[in-house]
Scaffold this motif. Structure first.
Motif, short mmCIF file in Angstrom:
data_model
loop_
_atom_site.label_atom_id
_atom_site.label_comp_id
_atom_site.label_asym_id
_atom_site.label_seq_id
_atom_site.Cartn_x
_atom_site.Cartn_y
_atom_site.Cartn_z
N ALA A 272 0.84 -1.21 0.00
CA ALA A 272 0.00 0.00 0.00
C ALA A 272 0.87 1.25 0.00
O ALA A 272 0.63 2.20 -0.75
CB ALA A 272 -0.93 0.00 1.21
N LEU A 273 1.90 1.23 0.85
CA LEU A 273 2.77 2.40 0.93
C LEU A 273 3.51 2.61 -0.39
O LEU A 273 3.63 3.73 -0.88
CB LEU A 273 3.77 2.23 2.07
CG LEU A 273 3.25 2.64 3.44
CD1 LEU A 273 4.23 2.27 4.53
CD2 LEU A 273 2.97 4.15 3.48
N GLN A 274 4.01 1.49 -0.95
CA GLN A 274 4.78 1.61 -2.19
C GLN A 274 3.92 2.14 -3.32
O GLN A 274 4.32 3.01 -4.07
CB GLN A 274 5.34 0.24 -2.58
CG GLN A 274 6.73 0.06 -2.03
CD GLN A 274 7.30 -1.30 -2.37
OE1 GLN A 274 6.58 -2.19 -2.81
NE2 GLN A 274 8.59 -1.46 -2.16
N GLU A 275 2.72 1.62 -3.40
CA GLU A 275 1.88 1.97 -4.53
C GLU A 275 1.21 3.33 -4.36
O GLU A 275 1.02 4.05 -5.33
CB GLU A 275 0.81 0.89 -4.69
CG GLU A 275 0.14 0.99 -6.03
CD GLU A 275 -0.13 -0.40 -6.62
OE1 GLU A 275 -0.76 -0.46 -7.65
OE2 GLU A 275 0.31 -1.40 -5.99
N TYR A 276 0.85 3.67 -3.13
CA TYR A 276 0.00 4.85 -2.95
C TYR A 276 0.63 5.93 -2.10
O TYR A 276 -0.07 6.75 -1.52
CB TYR A 276 -1.35 4.42 -2.35
CG TYR A 276 -2.06 3.39 -3.19
CD1 TYR A 276 -2.53 3.73 -4.46
CD2 TYR A 276 -2.22 2.09 -2.74
CE1 TYR A 276 -3.15 2.78 -5.25
CE2 TYR A 276 -2.86 1.15 -3.52
CZ TYR A 276 -3.32 1.49 -4.78
OH TYR A 276 -3.94 0.57 -5.56
N TRP A 277 1.96 5.97 -1.99
CA TRP A 277 2.55 6.99 -1.12
C TRP A 277 2.29 8.39 -1.64
O TRP A 277 2.18 9.34 -0.88
CB TRP A 277 4.05 6.74 -0.90
CG TRP A 277 4.89 6.83 -2.14
CD1 TRP A 277 5.16 5.83 -3.01
CD2 TRP A 277 5.55 8.00 -2.63
NE1 TRP A 277 5.95 6.29 -4.02
CE2 TRP A 277 6.21 7.62 -3.82
CE3 TRP A 277 5.66 9.32 -2.18
CZ2 TRP A 277 6.96 8.53 -4.58
CZ3 TRP A 277 6.41 10.21 -2.93
CH2 TRP A 277 7.05 9.82 -4.12
#
Lengths: 310, 396, 268
Positions: free
Chosen positions: A86-91
């Motif tokens: 989630a962090l990687q994709e939506y930071w």
């Protein structure tokens, strides 16, 4: 209840029932137990079932096997990787949400402070009317108002045209679908959340304090920063929190007034849930947002030195 | 300790049983009444008789237990132990709405959503009484508020609200009317006129009034009998003049007006006069005004009873004369001049000298002699705190 | 010069009024657009004056369906939230029990949490319990009661806490039984707080989009309808609804204010 030690049984007098102690609740202060729990129970139960349990459910969902779906079912695999994904994709939308929310909060603070100050100290007998006017527009549908901004900021609308004539915007410059429009929308929509606590705080300040400061040789500006501003800090803190939290979580403004380049994390979570049906990712992202906001709020409140507000 | 009101029609025999046959007494009687909140005892084994029809004041500093006592009588607080009887009936545990006692609250507690008429009618309507209209009108006439009947409490002044609160309680013809610092919220001038007003109404209706206050002047102005309360017990009870002239404890001596208290030792006790060595000077105190059994005591004298004169001059025989004073401070307050006189043993005594024009004014640093008539002096127990009550005195 | 001095003295007030005016700009546009006869469905600009939108508010039946549903949910959620919240507020102010501060926190948190988190939590629960196929009216209702409840508790609690204890004692002293005391004194005095809380609840419920959108399934409320048409062209009747909402809320405020004024005037 009070002790009954040493009390002879009261004489029973007709018309004046002398009842044993213990049946008469002390009319002052709070009564203990019993009926209190009963009154509280339905409300608490509702909050427990539909606020606490769901939150637990959200935490659980965020750790489900990401391969799960409505057809195959979901499996608890303690998939911490959901958070990393989630962090990687939506930071980007995540940071953008905090950034836009923060900007809108600052603008709200400036506008709201002026308005609250004017109502508290300058409005005189129009005080109540002005307070009513602050709240009145916000009883009209949030979405309808935001759509109205879409029209106002439209490419061939008078705002854009005026700014183009003034050379603030280039000939093909636009407001809609830019960060300006999104932040402006957020600022507009959450302004009352700032004004009301600020007003409550300012209203308590005795105007004579400011007079006293000018009597003691403080320039009006110095008087403001040394007296009014510090005394209004509780309102500033609660106002900024009440503005920032919903603004950072909002996506209506970003979706209606912005472009995909201004997407905020709320919109991502929403579409992960309802369009992509990727519940684990959506839940993980939701958790990340929640944690980030809580951390920011705690840091902010600690720095503002007003922890007792929470 | 049993306390007996001097005005009592049926004085309590101190040897009478604490409980049992109360039916003989038609007033309000408290026996061994105690109230504890957790570890704190607000009222300690209080015995009190309030004669029917009297205006009774419970006087004391805040936290002395007077309001708790009042609330127990009203039924708003349940006693930890002890009994309350009213006209022979035990009401110790009767609910507040089942006892013939009404209260005028300090904050007035007027119902903001009801007009003045309905506020006054409230108690009658709850008991489904007849003639509500006529009785409310009569009551409003008594408190001179007929023209305000349809206004809301917030529209009235403080003094008017106070009268509504009084009318609302009085209309129920209570056996006892309780007044909880009812004049505390009013300014000084209004308070004085309301004191007279409330007293007038009490005389007119002839009911028992129990008035709680921390203002000694108010208590003395209004009440027939004053009970001075401190630390949950009654220190002394009696008619205002008696309390003032013959205090039995340092607390009463200081709380009710001001007193000079000088350390002394009893030399001789006779039937009528007790002789005391006060800092090397022999002074006499009437034996009836000696309130200690031990030899050490405080000789007490009110500042206005002390005469001041130049050294060697006979002031007022037969007097106790104390030489060697030096005026250390002079305040001219119009009706009187207040001196502080430093005595040879280092203590400063207060002297209030009436400005009758017969005595000259003394100036600071002038040597003077003090003197007082022996019958004004009193002797208190040396074991008591010499400053007790002086800090708590209101309007000192 | 006088004008400049006046401006200097009233600068803050003038700026404040400008901010206030700014909050009314979108409202003015909404009112204006409710009289608009648009040339085409996609262009959102004022073309010609018409009363058609007001005459046929339900030209798009979808909108009126959504509106009806929003009103139904709003009324129902308000009723339940107000009752539960009022009871809880009485318990919190009048009764002592273990876990007071935990309860206060539990009441506070739903107001502080971002809506998107509240909405996703509820959806996560509905999915986990197999309700994901049955999202609709009742799941929206459940969600709305949840977030309105806290506001009711806070509003009624404030009103109760601000009430003088002595009023109820005075009632009992004046021969009112506990039940009479409640109905004659306590309830009339707390009622304005309850009414205010109910109005707030309704407006929160009626206006909610983020939480509703996650838990609505195929059911459409008015904000969801607006959201939907925002992508493909907004019927001008939406502005009629916006204008009516504004007028109704102003009317409620004016009636309340007139009541206050009357009381104040009577005081003078």
């Amino acid at each position: 209840m009070t002790s009954t030690a040493g009390v002879a049984p009261p004489v029973d007098v007709p018309g004046l029932p002398a009842e044993p102690p213990g049946e008469l609740p002390p009319p002052t202060g709070r009564r203990r137990g019993g009926i209190g729990y009963l009154l509280l129970l339905p409300g608490l139960l509702w909050l427990a079932l539909f606020f606490v349990v769901p939150f637990y459910s959200l935490v659980a969902t965020s750790l489900y096997d990401p391969a799960g779906s409505d057809f195959r079912g979901y499996e608890m695999t303690w998939a911490v990787g959901n958070y990393v994904d989630a962090l990687q994709e939506y930071w980007r939308p995540l940071l953008r949400s905090l950034w836009y929310g923060g900007l809108a909060t600052v603008f709200c603070l400036v506008l709201g402070y002026v308005l609250a100050y004017a109502i508290a100290f300058k409005a005189g007998r129009w005080k109540n009317l002005m307070l009513v006017l602050v709240v009145a527009p916000f009883f009209t549908s949030f979405l309808v108002r935001t759509l109205s901004w879409k029209l106002i900021l439209a490419d061939d609308g008078w705002v854009v045209n005026t700014l183009q004539v003034l050379q603030v915007l280039g000939d093909d410059g636009r407001l809609l679908a830019t960060p300006v429009a999104v932040v402006a929308g957020l600022t507009y929509n959450f302004l009352p959340f700032m004004v009301l606590p600020l007003y409550a705080s300012l209203e308590k300040i005795d105007p004579r304090l400011v007079e006293a400061s000018s009597d003691l040789y403080a320039h009006p500006a110095v008087g403001f920063f040394k007296v009014t501003w510090p005394l209004s800090l509780p309102g500033v803190v609660s106002g900024t929190l009440l503005t920032f939290i919903p603004a950072a979580g909002d996506y209506i403004n970003a979706e209606l007034l912005g472009s995909p380049n201004q997407r905020m994390v709320g919109g991502v979570i929403q579409s992960l849930f309802t369009d992509a049906n990727d519940y684990p990712a959506a839940a993980a992202l939701s958790m990340v947002l929640m944690v980030l906001i809580v951390v920011m709020v705690l840091v902010y409140v600690r720095r503002a030195g007003t922890e007792e507000l929470l | 300790m049993s306390q007996v009101a001097d005005t009592s029609a049926t004085p309590l025999d101190p040897g009478a049983p604490a409980r049992g046959d109360h039916t003989a007494y038609d007033g309000l009687r408290l026996r061994a009444l105690t109230k504890s909140f957790g570890g704190f005892t607000a009222v300690r084994s209080l015995d009190l008789d309030v004669p029917r029809g009297s205006f009774f004041a419970l006087l004391g500093p805040s936290g002395c237990g007077k309001t708790t006592t009042l609330r127990m009588v009203a039924g708003l607080e349940t006693p930890t132990s002890g009994t309350i009887t009213l006209a022979g009936q035990d009401i110790t545990y009767a609910k507040p709405y089942r006892r013939p006692v009404n209260t005028v609250f300090q904050s007035y507690a007027l119902f903001p959503h009801l007009d003045i008429f309905e506020n006054v009618a409230f108690g009658l309507r709850r008991r489904r009484q007849k003639d509500v209209d006529r009785r409310v009108q009569e009551m409003l006439e008594l408190v001179e508020l007929t023209s305000q009947a349809r206004k809301r409490p917030a529209q009235l002044s403080g003094g008017q609200q106070q009268r509504v609160a009084l009318a609302r309680a009085l209309i129920n013809n209570p056996e006892v009317l309780l007044l909880d610092e009812p004049l505390g919220a009013l300014d000084l001038k209004l308070r004085r006129s309301m004191q007279i007003e409330v007293k007038r109404i009490q005389v007119e209706v002839g009911r028992t009034f129990v008035h709680v206050t921390h203002d000694q002047e108010e208590a003395m102005t209004m009440a027939d009998t004053v009970a001075v309360m401190n630390g949950g017990v009654i220190e002394q009870m009696g008619a205002p003049a008696e309390l003032y002239e013959n205090p039995r404890s340092t607390f009463v001596a200081n709380f009710l007006g001001q007193s000079n208290l000088v350390e002394g030792r009893v030399l001789r006790r006779a039937a009528d006069v007790t002789t005391v060595d006060m800092q090397g000077i022999e002074v006499s105190v009437p034996t009836a005004r000696v309130h200690t059994d031990s030899d050490a005591g405080w000789v007490g004298i009110r500042p206005e009873k002390v005469l001041v004169g130049p050294p060697g001059e006979e002031l007022d025989a037969p007097g106790n004369t104390i030489p060697g004073g030096v005026v250390s401070d002079v305040s001219f307050v119009g009706v009187s001049t207040q001196y502080l006189v430093r005595m040879p043993w280092g203590q400063e005594l207060q002297v209030f000298s009436q400005n009758t024009g017969r005595t000259r004014l003394f100036t600071q640093g002038e040597p003077v002699e003090l003197s007082w008539r022996p019958e004004y002096a009193f002797l208190l127990d040396r074991g008591q705190d010499v400053a007790a009550g002086s800090a708590e005195r209101a309007g000192a | 010069m006088n004008g400049l001095r006046w401006l200097r003295e009233h600068l803050v007030l003038v700026l404040g009024l400008l901010v206030l005016a700014y909050t009314f700009v979108p409202i003015a546009v909404v009112v204006l657009m409710s009289f608009n006869a648009p040339a085409s469905r996609n262009v959102y600009a004022f073309d010609a004056f018409t009363l058609d939108n007001w005459a046929n508010p339900c030209a798009d039946p979808g909108m009126c369906d959504a509106l009806t549903r929003s009103v139904q949910i709003g009324l129902l959620a308000t009723l339940v939230a107000t009752v539960l919240g009022t009871l809880a507020a009485f318990a919190l102010v009048r009764h002592d029990f273990a876990g007071r501060s935990a309860t206060n926190l539990l009441v506070f948190l739903p107001m502080a949490a971002p809506e998107i988190v509240l909405g996703s939590s509820l959806l996560a629960l509905f999915v986990a319990t197999g309700f994901s196929g049955r999202l609709g009216f009742w799941t929206i209702f459940v969600a709305h009661v949840m977030f309105c409840l806290s506001f009711v508790v806070v509003a009624v609690r404030a009103r109760l806490a601000g009430m003088d204890d002595h009023l109820e004692q005075a009632a009992m002293d004046l021969y009112a039984t506990p039940l009479q005391t409640f109905w004659r004194v306590t309830f009339p005095l707390v009622f304005p707080g309850i009414l205010g809380a109910a109005l707030l609840s309704f407006s929160l419920s009626f206006d909610d989009f983020i939480i509703t959108n996650l838990n609505a399934g195929t059911t459409t409320t008015f904000p969801m309808y607006v959201w939907g048409v925002a992508q493909r062209g907004v019927p001008m009747q939406v502005n009629v609804v916006g204008t009516v909402m504004f007028l109704v809320s102003v009317a409620i405020v004016v009636v309340g204010e007139l009541g206050n004024r009357r009381r104040l005037a009577a005081r003078a």
